[in-house]
Write a protein that holds these residues in place. Sequence first.
Motif: not given
Length: 322
Positions: A251-263
Motif C-alpha cells: 500500500n505504497a505511493g510512488f514519487l516517480g519523477f521530479a524535475a526543475v528547469f536549471p534557471h
Amino acid sequence: MSRVSVRPLESADLAACGALLAERHRRHRMAEPLLSARFCAVDAALRELTAAFETTGASGAVALRDAVPVGFVLGAPKSSPVWGPNIWVEAAGQAVTDAEVVRDLYAAAATRWVADGRTAHYVLVPAHDADLVRAWFRLGFGQQQAHAVRPAVRTRTVDVAGLSVRRAGRADILALAELDLELPRQHGSSPTFSPGVPSTVEENLAEWEEGIADTGLATFVAESDGHVVGSAIGCALEKSGTHLGLARPDNAGFLGFAAVFPHARGRGAGRALGEAVIGWAVDSGFDSVVTDWRVTNLLASRTWPVLGFTESFLRLHRTVAT
C-alpha cells in the motif's frame, strides 16, 4: 568457523535458501518496518526466490558449511540495452548468514556471467546491512542508486515567496514535455554521466496528450511568478517496474519523477513538488511513499533525504573489464 564450499545453485537448494531469504528480510524489517511483512514468511520468500530462479538466463551459486546452505547469490539478465551486457541480482537474489560468504558466492557466480559476456553487474543490497554492503564494495562494486521509503505523513511546508504548486492541466502539456527532458539531461552530465537515448519534445507531447487524462497519475507543476518551472508525478507503487518483490512495501505511493528547469533550481521548487506528492499520497490513503535516485544526482540525493526518505535498498554496480 569452518570453510564453506561453493557450487552452482540448483532447484533442490531453493527451500533452504528461501528460509535464508525470509530471515534476511526479517532482520531488514527490524531496521525498516515499512517494508512488507509478507516476506518474513518462508513460503512467500520461497515464491519470490523460485520466480527469480526460473527467470530466463538466471544462474547463481550456493555456499554450504557442513553440507548446510549458509548463503546464495542469484542473478539474471535484463533485455534493455541501457544496462549493457548485464546481470542483475535483484531484491530476492541474495542472503547469507555472514557477509564475507557473499564474496565467495560472487566469485563463483561471476565466473559464468563473465564467460557468457555479461560484464555489467548490478545488485540490490539491503541498506541497513553495513557488513554486507562493505563486502560488495570489496568486490569492486560502487553505489549507483538509492531506493528509499518514508511514512505517508504530511511534511512541514516551507513557503517560498512567489512559488506555488498545483495539479497540472492540459494547458501545461508543453511545459511538461519540456521538463521530461531535464532529468535525462542532468543524468547525462557530470558527475553522473549516464548513457541513454533521450526523447524529444515532440515524442513527449504525444505521450502527454494521452497521459494528462490518466487518473492513475497525480501530476503537479511548480510555478514561480506565474511560470511553470518544475513538475513531479505521483502514482501507486504498482506502476513502478523497479520496486518489486521484497523491495515493494504494501500500500505504497510512488514519487516517480521530479524535475526543475536549471534557471529555477536552488529556490525550493523540488522540495515543494516532493511535499505535494507526499500530501497526495496521504490523501489517497497510502501507508508509505517510495522513491529512488541516482546517488550521483547531486540535487535529488540532497533533496529527498531532507523530506524524510531513508534508504531501504542500495543498487550497486560493477563493470568488469575484459
